[in-house]
Each structure stands twice: as C-alpha cells, then as structure tokens.
Design a protein around this motif. Structure first.
Motif, PDB file in Angstrom:
ATOM      1  N   UNK A  84       0.813  -1.215   0.000  1.00  0.00           N
ATOM      2  CA  UNK A  84       0.000   0.000   0.000  1.00  0.00           C
ATOM      3  C   UNK A  84       0.839   1.254   0.000  1.00  0.00           C
ATOM      4  N   UNK A  85       1.885   1.273   0.824  1.00  0.00           N
ATOM      5  CA  UNK A  85       2.756   2.450   0.914  1.00  0.00           C
ATOM      6  C   UNK A  85       3.527   2.657  -0.382  1.00  0.00           C
ATOM      7  N   UNK A  86       3.989   1.552  -1.005  1.00  0.00           N
ATOM      8  CA  UNK A  86       4.728   1.638  -2.264  1.00  0.00           C
ATOM      9  C   UNK A  86       3.852   2.231  -3.364  1.00  0.00           C
ATOM     10  N   UNK A  87       2.608   1.791  -3.433  1.00  0.00           N
ATOM     11  CA  UNK A  87       1.680   2.326  -4.426  1.00  0.00           C
ATOM     12  C   UNK A  87       1.431   3.808  -4.187  1.00  0.00           C
ATOM     13  N   UNK A  88       1.252   4.195  -2.934  1.00  0.00           N
ATOM     14  CA  UNK A  88       1.022   5.600  -2.581  1.00  0.00           C
ATOM     15  C   UNK A  88       2.182   6.474  -3.054  1.00  0.00           C
ATOM     16  N   UNK A  89       3.418   6.024  -2.789  1.00  0.00           N
ATOM     17  CA  UNK A  89       4.598   6.787  -3.175  1.00  0.00           C
ATOM     18  C   UNK A  89       4.737   6.861  -4.689  1.00  0.00           C
ATOM     19  N   UNK A  90       4.449   5.749  -5.384  1.00  0.00           N
ATOM     20  CA  UNK A  90       4.578   5.723  -6.837  1.00  0.00           C
ATOM     21  C   UNK A  90       3.594   6.692  -7.479  1.00  0.00           C
ATOM     22  N   UNK A  91       2.349   6.666  -7.041  1.00  0.00           N
ATOM     23  CA  UNK A  91       1.334   7.562  -7.585  1.00  0.00           C
ATOM     24  C   UNK A  91       1.702   9.016  -7.315  1.00  0.00           C
ATOM     25  N   UNK A  92       2.189   9.276  -6.104  1.00  0.00           N
ATOM     26  CA  UNK A  92       2.543  10.641  -5.710  1.00  0.00           C
ATOM     27  C   UNK A  92       3.691  11.179  -6.559  1.00  0.00           C
ATOM     28  N   UNK A  93       4.738  10.355  -6.752  1.00  0.00           N
ATOM     29  CA  UNK A  93       5.932  10.805  -7.477  1.00  0.00           C
ATOM     30  C   UNK A  93       5.675  10.909  -8.980  1.00  0.00           C
ATOM     31  N   UNK A 100      -7.119   0.670  -4.563  1.00  0.00           N
ATOM     32  CA  UNK A 100      -5.781   0.167  -4.866  1.00  0.00           C
ATOM     33  C   UNK A 100      -4.914  -0.004  -3.623  1.00  0.00           C
ATOM     34  N   UNK A 101      -5.077   0.871  -2.641  1.00  0.00           N
ATOM     35  CA  UNK A 101      -4.279   0.769  -1.409  1.00  0.00           C
ATOM     36  C   UNK A 101      -4.953  -0.164  -0.404  1.00  0.00           C
ATOM     37  N   UNK A 102      -6.238   0.058  -0.146  1.00  0.00           N
ATOM     38  CA  UNK A 102      -6.947  -0.707   0.892  1.00  0.00           C
ATOM     39  C   UNK A 102      -7.044  -2.185   0.524  1.00  0.00           C
ATOM     40  N   UNK A 103      -7.396  -2.501  -0.729  1.00  0.00           N
ATOM     41  CA  UNK A 103      -7.524  -3.904  -1.121  1.00  0.00           C
ATOM     42  C   UNK A 103      -6.164  -4.609  -1.114  1.00  0.00           C
ATOM     43  N   UNK A 104      -5.110  -3.896  -1.519  1.00  0.00           N
ATOM     44  CA  UNK A 104      -3.768  -4.491  -1.468  1.00  0.00           C
ATOM     45  C   UNK A 104      -3.383  -4.862  -0.041  1.00  0.00           C
ATOM     46  N   UNK A 105      -3.846  -4.087   0.923  1.00  0.00           N
ATOM     47  CA  UNK A 105      -3.544  -4.371   2.324  1.00  0.00           C
ATOM     48  C   UNK A 105      -4.452  -5.461   2.880  1.00  0.00           C
ATOM     49  N   UNK A 106      -5.619  -5.661   2.266  1.00  0.00           N
ATOM     50  CA  UNK A 106      -6.539  -6.717   2.723  1.00  0.00           C
ATOM     51  C   UNK A 106      -6.171  -8.095   2.167  1.00  0.00           C
ATOM     52  N   UNK A 107      -5.635  -8.134   0.952  1.00  0.00           N
ATOM     53  CA  UNK A 107      -5.379  -9.402   0.249  1.00  0.00           C
ATOM     54  C   UNK A 107      -4.546 -10.392   1.061  1.00  0.00           C
ATOM     55  N   UNK A 128      -4.589   5.986   5.446  1.00  0.00           N
ATOM     56  CA  UNK A 128      -5.029   5.999   6.846  1.00  0.00           C
ATOM     57  C   UNK A 128      -5.979   4.836   7.148  1.00  0.00           C
ATOM     58  N   UNK A 129      -6.922   4.604   6.246  1.00  0.00           N
ATOM     59  CA  UNK A 129      -7.854   3.481   6.442  1.00  0.00           C
ATOM     60  C   UNK A 129      -7.076   2.168   6.455  1.00  0.00           C
ATOM     61  N   UNK A 130      -6.100   2.051   5.553  1.00  0.00           N
ATOM     62  CA  UNK A 130      -5.305   0.828   5.482  1.00  0.00           C
ATOM     63  C   UNK A 130      -4.543   0.553   6.759  1.00  0.00           C
ATOM     64  N   UNK A 131      -3.852   1.560   7.273  1.00  0.00           N
ATOM     65  CA  UNK A 131      -2.980   1.350   8.433  1.00  0.00           C
ATOM     66  C   UNK A 131      -3.731   1.346   9.764  1.00  0.00           C
ATOM     67  N   UNK A 132      -4.876   2.015   9.840  1.00  0.00           N
ATOM     68  CA  UNK A 132      -5.567   2.104  11.128  1.00  0.00           C
ATOM     69  C   UNK A 132      -6.833   1.253  11.212  1.00  0.00           C
ATOM     70  N   UNK A 133      -7.342   0.799  10.078  1.00  0.00           N
ATOM     71  CA  UNK A 133      -8.567  -0.003  10.092  1.00  0.00           C
ATOM     72  C   UNK A 133      -8.338  -1.416   9.575  1.00  0.00           C
TER      73      UNK A 133
END
Length: 441
Positions: free
Chosen positions: A188-197, A379-386, A353-358
């Motif tokens: 999830x964090x990797x995807x977040x950084x990639x999209x941001x950059x 993309x972030x939440x489901x990757x963390x649920x899988x 936030x939802x991924x890491x705290x929920x």
C-alpha cells in the motif's frame, strides 16, 4: 495505435534521457543506503560511549546487584559522601549524572521520590533503563513483604500459543497475521509513493509542453486522448524502470557493504536495542517465534499477491495520472495547480489511513470492505486486505469498479485536456472545468 506507441516511446525516451532522472536513478539508492549507514554508525558510536552514573541510596534497600554495570552504563555507590557532596563531584567531574534515593516510610512514596541530577538533559533510553531496574527491585520487595515466593512466580509463568483455523480447515497464526500486516502495508505504501511521485511527474510534463507551446504542434496530428494516454503509460514505464534499478542497486549494496566494512548484520539489527530488550529478543529467538514469522511470510499467497499488486498498481496509477494530466492541462504553472491537487490527494491519503488504522485491526470489517470497493481508495486498501485472505468475487468486483472508473476518468480528463492544453493566461476554476467537460466538440 501506431501513434499511441510513438507517443509512449517518445515520453519514455524523453524521461529516461533526462539528466535529473539519470542522476536520481543512481544517486537515490546510494543516498538511502548512505543515510542508513550513517544512522547506524552514529547510533553505534553513541552506544559505545560509556556513561558513568553514581547513586546515593539513603534507603539502604538497593545493592550493586540491582545497579549492574553494562557495556554503556557504569554505576558507582556514593552513598557515604551524601547527596550534596556527590552533586558537587558529579558537576565538576566526568559523570553522566547522580541518582538520589531518599529514605521513605513506604515503597510507594519512595518510588515517586527518587531524583536524578545531571549537567544536561539525560537520554530517554538511559532513564528508561534506570526506571526499569528500580521498578523491578521495588516490585520484588513488595512481593516479599506480602510473603510471596518469587521463585514460585517465575516457575508459574507460562505462555499460551493458540492455534488458529478457519472453518475450511486452513491453518493461520499470529505470525502469519503479522506477516500479512507487513506485506500489505509495504504494498500500500509503495503504491502511494509511486502515484505521488510519477502522477505529479505527468502533470509537470503537460505543464512544460503547454507553456513551451510545443503542445500546439503535437495536437495538430494526434488526438488529445492518445496524447494523454501515451504520456501516462510512458511515464509509468520510466518509473517502473527506475524502481527496478533502485531495487537492484539497494540489494547489491546491502550485500556488498557489510562485507567491505566488516559489519555484522545482527549487530546492525540490534544497534538500538537496550540490554533488557535484547533479553526479550533472545527469548523470542529461543522460542522459535522468528522462524514462525518467516514461515508465516512463506505461507502467504505470494504469487496471488504479486499478480494482484500489478493490477492494482497500474489501475491506481492510471486513474490518478489521468486526473493529474487533466490538472496539468488546465493550469499554466505548478503554483496554480494547488487548488485542484487537494481533492485528488485527499482520497489517496484517506486510503493510507484506512489501510494502516482499520485494515490492520479489522481486515474484514465493514469500513475495510467498503473502502476496498471505492476506486479512489481500493488500490491501497484492497492491497492491504489481500494478505489476510479475500474472496475472489470481492477482488473481481473491486477491480471491475476500478477499471470502469479509470475509463470514465480518462474520458473526462481527455475532455478537459483537449480544451485546457490550448488555454493560456486565464486561471481555470471548477466552473471552467465543468464547461470543458460538457463541450461536445
């Protein structure tokens, strides 16, 4: 299709040949590893510094056995000098500080009456170590006063290891859950950084071409939709290449540096661990919990996670990049883009936030499930649920919604793009964007 391929190739080559791209591709991993090595070196040097602490025990209930010397802490008994004389000596000499234990009627009052004097503010780690020693000793004294045998308490300690199964008989464990948290969080964090950059990179590319008026020549022979899609895919390809090179360089340096400098890997891992924490680490190692964690990681559906990571990775990136491209077409400078950036960034941040705290606490709860369907967070939440196990129908529904939203976003962004790239001098607002979307030709 031929024009789209040419645009992708052009964007990829232009990005890869960029001097800053080349420098950062090879410099960033060196900086990351260098910073890690520097932090380790400074931490190690700080740990190697021996701190002399003297104590005045007026209560006469602490002994040298309680204040045992360690590699970095040396204790000396200055009870005979008295606290005032000891404070003067510590202030004038090369001492870390002085610990004063007064005489009190009860252990509870004593615990809150102990004082520590030093020239500078003491480190938190040092104070934690001293407090743990005092608390442990006072606790044992209190248990003795209650007539409780400490040896029996030690013998009575037992750890439970509950074996976990689902109703289909599949075995789970706390180690596997921990491995799922680590794997999901990293993805999830990797995807977040990639999209941001690289999403913002697409936006900058569009702004540069717009301000240089090159875009006017390009759109005369290429449809805006093809141009925008080519930019997104070309930048994504360059970004993936950069990530791949970073991974190779970091992996290579991680193997080479310890051999070159003679650094013990286990020493690096425990550089910031106190003596009592080290005991806990050893207990974990003896109990086989570390091995169970490794087995937990290997038990994860790694192939499934990798394949779905690719799908969500590209789906999330394409969705957000199309929006970033639309913003780039609507503005004349990066400064003007701030008003449009916030609504796009909020769902992305919310997903993290939802991924890491929920998700970590309740991966199959209603909040986790709902946000794994919402395309801007899925993309972030489901990757963390899988890694925790998600039914295939849920994944397929989530991917279908993401693809449909991406196609809609590209269509909307293309309509903004075809008008915005030829607009100069006027600061666009949300009303203008709505007009551009509604234009039929």
């Amino acid at each position: 299709m031929k024009k789209l391929k040419l645009i992708i190739k052009r964007e990829f080559i232009a990005k890869v040949k960029n001097r800053s791209f080349i420098i950062m591709t090879f410099l960033s991993p060196l900086l990351m590893v260098g910073m890690g090595a520097l932090v380790f070196f400074l931490t190690k040097k700080n740990k190697e510094k021996v701190k002399k602490i003297v104590y005045v025990d007026e209560s006469q209930i602490f002994s040298k056995e309680v204040f045992k010397d360690s590699k970095t802490l040396l204790f000396e008994d200055y009870t005979k000098l008295g606290i005032e004389e000891t404070k003067k000596k510590v202030e004038e000499g090369d001492y870390y500080g002085a610990l004063y234990i007064p005489k009190k009627d009860s252990l509870e009052i004593l615990a809150s009456s102990i004082e520590f004097y030093s020239k500078d503010s003491p480190g938190l780690t040092v104070m934690d170590d001293i407090e743990r020693k005092i608390e442990s000793h006072l606790k044992n004294l209190k248990l003795n006063n209650f007539g409780i045998d400490l040896a029996k308490i030690k013998k009575s300690r037992i750890s439970a290891d509950i074996k976990m199964f689902n109703f289909s008989g599949e075995k789970s464990s706390k180690a596997k859950n921990l491995a799922s948290i680590i794997a999901g969080g990293a993805a999830g964090y990797l995807l977040f950084m990639f999209v941001l950059i690289y999403g913002t990179s697409v936006m900058r590319s569009v702004i540069e071409e717009k301000t240089s008026r090159i875009i006017e020549v390009i759109v005369s022979s290429v449809k805006p939709f093809q141009l925008m899609l080519g930019k997104i895919i070309g930048n994504a390809s360059a970004g993936l290449l950069q990530f791949f090179i970073w991974g190779l360089i970091i992996a290579g340096l991680s193997m080479i540096l310890p051999l070159v400098f003679g650094v013990n890997v286990s020493e690096m891992q425990t550089a910031q661990v106190s003596a009592e924490q080290m005991e806990m680490v050893n207990e974990v190692a003896k109990s086989g919990k570390f091995e169970r964690l490794i087995r937990g990681i290997l038990d994860l559906p790694l192939l499934k996670m990798f394949v779905l990571f690719i799908f969500y990775f590209f789906g999330g990136y394409m969705l957000y990049s199309s929006l970033f491209a639309a913003i780039g077409a609507a503005v004349d400078s990066e400064t003007d883009s701030q008003q449009f950036m916030t609504p796009i960034m909020l769902p992305l941040i919310l997903g993290v936030y939802v991924g890491f705290f929920t998700v970590i606490n309740d991966p199959h709860g209603p909040i986790s499930v709902i946000f794994s369907y919402i395309p801007f967070t899925s993309p972030i939440v489901m990757l963390m649920r899988i890694p925790f196990g998600v039914a295939w129908w849920e994944i397929l529904v989530s991917l279908l919604i993401l693809i449909l939203t991406f196609m809609s976003a590209v269509w909307i962004a293309a309509k903004i793009y075809r008008v915005g790239i030829l607009m100069y001098g006027k600061k666009a607002n949300y009303k203008d964007l709505w007009k551009w979307i509604r234009y039929s030709s």
